[in-house]
Design an enzyme around this catalytic site. Structure first.
Site: not given
Length: 353
Positions: A15, A190, A259, A298, A300, A314, A316, A320
């Site tokens: 990443e 990601s 992305y 973050r 999800d 999950e 994070n 991002g």
């Protein structure tokens, strides 16, 4: 007096390019009246270089060729409390008030570099070493969420040493999950190395791909429904943002959809009921606290389109961080601008010391 903060970006993970985009956005939005940024890039080969490159050159990857670059790295010596610069045949130390590791994936959000900061006694943005490692490993996260009674999609795991038992394991997964199912490296971010498979041949190929990224792989039941996300911000009393929704351009929100494919769409706030939003926010904060997170994450979720059941997918720990990334978007919609978000993150880092 300005705080001297190190912005570390790049890295050796898959990443790397995403990290460059995130770091460029951080640098563009950092309050120059409050912070003096020290920019340290990690090349794909693992070299640490301090750079004077512009955010534009960082984002494009051109920073690596900047003639004024020189070696610089975080010292584990607490007396230094900062970085060591190697310049003009000598070395000098620079005190750093706090660090923001704008690094995604392995060695960036898995506890590796967080351990270095903890050794050095330097405050840093994001989760501590242990919670970073736990959240990076999907198998460990899943096991802990199961223990806490937080609903998630049915799952299993397999190591590369067990691949000889593929046929029997595949029969078990087919019976438990049915097709399609997801195959994911346990430690990758990601959506790197993740596949959605529709038959046994695809399952075997997906395992081969996932094992290129990790020695442990997760198999999950497909939840047909909506992809929802929420941001969490804080230490001892974290808050949750408004919930956002992802409409991926591809079959699922893989690396390309996140992305590269401009057809992916996000919506903040998501079109859900107040009770659904409250449930997601409460569950995200509960998981954040139980897993020992701090600073930011973050989280999800998946919502089953038929039953309406909501599953945590999950966490994070270094999501991002571009202007259009979901974490920034969700807090912007919640009344916290990007620049203010950066202020709060550094304040939270300094709060923990």
């Amino acid at each position: 007096m300005k705080k001297k903060v190190a912005i570390i970006f790049g890295g050796v993970s898959s990443e790397h390019e995403v990290s460059l985009k995130s770091a460029a956005s951080v640098l563009r939005n950092l309050d120059k009246n409050r912070y003096e940024a020290v920019k340290i890039g990690i090349s794909k080969s693992g070299r640490w270089l301090e750079t004077s490159a512009s955010p534009e050159d960082i984002e494009s990857g051109g920073w690596i060729d900047c003639e004024s670059n020189f070696p610089a790295f975080v010292s584990p010596d607490r007396e230094v409390h900062g970085i060591v610069r190697l310049k003009d045949g000598g070395a000098e130390t620079v005190y750093i008030d706090a660090v923001f590791p704008v690094l995604h994936g392995r060695n960036g959000e898995d506890g590796s570099i967080q351990g270095l900061f903890q050794l050095a006694g330097i405050p840093f943005v994001g989760c501590p070493m242990l919670s970073s490692a736990v959240c990076m490993d999907k198998a460990v996260t899943n096991a802990m969420l199961d223990h806490m009674g937080i609903a998630r999609s049915p799952w299993s795991q397999i190591s590369d040493l067990e691949i000889n038992s593929f046929d029997s394991r595949a029969e078990d997964w087919e019976e438990r999950f049915g097709y399609p199912m997801f195959v994911k490296p346990a430690n990758a971010g990601s959506s790197v190395g993740i596949s959605k498979v529709y038959d046994r041949a695809g399952l075997r190929a997906a395992l081969d791909l996932a094992f290129k990224h990790d020695r442990k792989v997760i198999i999950e039941k497909n939840i047909k429904g909506r992809e929802l996300e929420v941001g969490v911000l804080g230490n001892d009393e974290p808050i949750a943002s408004l919930v956002g929704e992802i409409f991926p351009a591809n079959d699922f929100y893989d690396y390309d959809a996140k992305y590269l494919n401009a057809k992916s769409v996000t919506k903040v706030p998501a079109d859900i009921t107040p009770s659904q939003q409250a449930f997601i926010q409460k569950t995200a904060v509960r998981a954040f606290m139980a897993l020992g997170c701090a600073g930011l994450s973050r989280v999800d979720f998946l919502m089953d389109s038929e039953s309406g059941e909501i599953y945590l997918n999950e966490l994070n720990t270094i999501p991002g961080f571009t202007n259009i990334s979901m974490y920034a978007q969700m807090f912007e919609a919640s009344g916290i601008s990007y620049s203010e978000l950066l202020d709060r993150l550094f304040e939270l880092a300094l709060e923990l010391g």
